[in-house]
Every structure is written in C-alpha cells, then in structure tokens.
Design a protein around this motif. Structure first.
Motif, short mmCIF file in Angstrom:
data_model
loop_
_atom_site.label_atom_id
_atom_site.label_comp_id
_atom_site.label_asym_id
_atom_site.label_seq_id
_atom_site.Cartn_x
_atom_site.Cartn_y
_atom_site.Cartn_z
N SER A 9 -8.43 -5.25 0.04
CA SER A 9 -8.05 -4.23 1.01
C SER A 9 -6.91 -3.44 0.38
O SER A 9 -6.19 -3.94 -0.49
CB SER A 9 -7.56 -4.90 2.30
N ASP A 11 -4.20 -2.92 1.66
CA ASP A 11 -2.96 -3.60 2.03
C ASP A 11 -2.78 -4.95 1.35
O ASP A 11 -1.78 -5.62 1.57
CB ASP A 11 -2.90 -3.79 3.55
N TRP A 12 -3.77 -5.37 0.55
CA TRP A 12 -3.64 -6.65 -0.16
C TRP A 12 -2.48 -6.54 -1.15
O TRP A 12 -2.39 -5.59 -1.91
CB TRP A 12 -4.94 -6.99 -0.90
N GLN A 102 7.73 0.23 5.24
CA GLN A 102 7.55 -0.84 4.25
C GLN A 102 7.29 -2.18 4.94
O GLN A 102 6.41 -2.94 4.52
CB GLN A 102 8.79 -0.95 3.36
N ASN A 104 5.97 -2.70 7.88
CA ASN A 104 4.62 -2.69 8.46
C ASN A 104 3.56 -2.93 7.39
O ASN A 104 2.59 -3.64 7.62
CB ASN A 104 4.36 -1.38 9.21
N ARG A 105 3.76 -2.36 6.21
CA ARG A 105 2.84 -2.59 5.10
C ARG A 105 2.86 -4.07 4.68
O ARG A 105 1.82 -4.69 4.48
CB ARG A 105 3.18 -1.68 3.92
N ARG A 108 1.01 -6.21 7.22
CA ARG A 108 -0.45 -6.16 7.04
C ARG A 108 -0.88 -7.05 5.88
O ARG A 108 -1.86 -7.77 5.97
CB ARG A 108 -0.92 -4.72 6.83
N GLY A 109 -0.12 -7.03 4.79
CA GLY A 109 -0.42 -7.88 3.65
C GLY A 109 -0.31 -9.36 3.98
O GLY A 109 -1.15 -10.17 3.59
#
Length: 130
Positions: A9, A11-12, A102, A104-105, A108-109
């Motif tokens: 993804s 976001d990985w 940052q 939020n990113r 997700r990860g």
C-alpha cells in the motif's frame, strides 16, 4: 538483507519489508519500536510479542494525534497571553498541521503492519499464546 519492495500500500512503511519477505517481522518490530518512547524498550512483553507492540504503538500514535489537535486548536487563545506574537502563532499552527499529517500517515502504516502481523502465521501463533 534484501528488501522485497512489492508494494502493499502507499502507506506501507518503507523500512518494513513486505509480509511475503522472509523474516519481515523483525523489520516491522524495529520500525514499531522506533515510534515509541525509548522507555518502552525495556518491557519484554512488548518486545517479544509483535502484535502487542503494534497495538501499543497504535494507541501511542492516536494519543499523539489528539495532543497535537488540542495544541493546534488552542494556539490562538492560549499563546497570546504567554507573549507569543501572531506570526509565531501562525508558524506554530503550520508546524502542528505538518506534524498531524505525518502522524496520520504513521497511524495508517501502523494499522497496516498490525493487520499483517495478525494475519501472518507467526503473528497468529503468538496471538494464540497470549
């Protein structure tokens, strides 16, 4: 160490090998530990159980997101009495907005890594023993 760069993804986390890679969990654990305050590295329960580490990291990031939101929302009311100038307040709000993006990113990860740990064979076995 060879990193398989098959995209899971957008976001990985880049520093975490994909779940199809051999020993990918060790890169996941290393990345998750980097996101926590160092005092947590002494808790063997977290360091031995990647799923618990991922869960705690997720909670930690969620709390940081809440703290940054509060700080950003209260800047204009709370900083002037402290003698902070308007241009500095605006700069501070932009800083908090960048940090929120940052975080939020990262959140997700962390969710992606946690889900992968839960579905991987090793994560499932560890979850069953806990």
């Amino acid at each position: 160490m060879s990193h398989h760069r098959t995209q899971v993804s957008a976001d990985w986390p880049y520093s975490v090998m994909t779940p199809v890679s051999h020993n990918w969990e060790s890169t996941a654990v290393r990345w998750l530990r980097e996101l926590l305050p160092t005092r947590y590295s002494g808790y063997s329960t977290l360091t031995r159980h990647p799923v618990l580490l991922a869960r705690h990291t997720q909670l930690q990031i969620e709390h940081e997101i809440r703290a940054v939101r509060v700080a950003m929302q209260t800047c204009r009311a709370e900083l002037p009495p402290l003698g902070v100038s308007d241009p500095t307040i605006e700069c501070t709000i932009r800083m908090y907005a960048a940090e929120l993006e940052q975080l939020n990113r990262l959140a997700r990860g962390v969710r992606l890594v946690k889900d992968a740990l839960l579905t991987s064979g090793d994560g499932a076995r560890r979850r069953a023993r806990v």
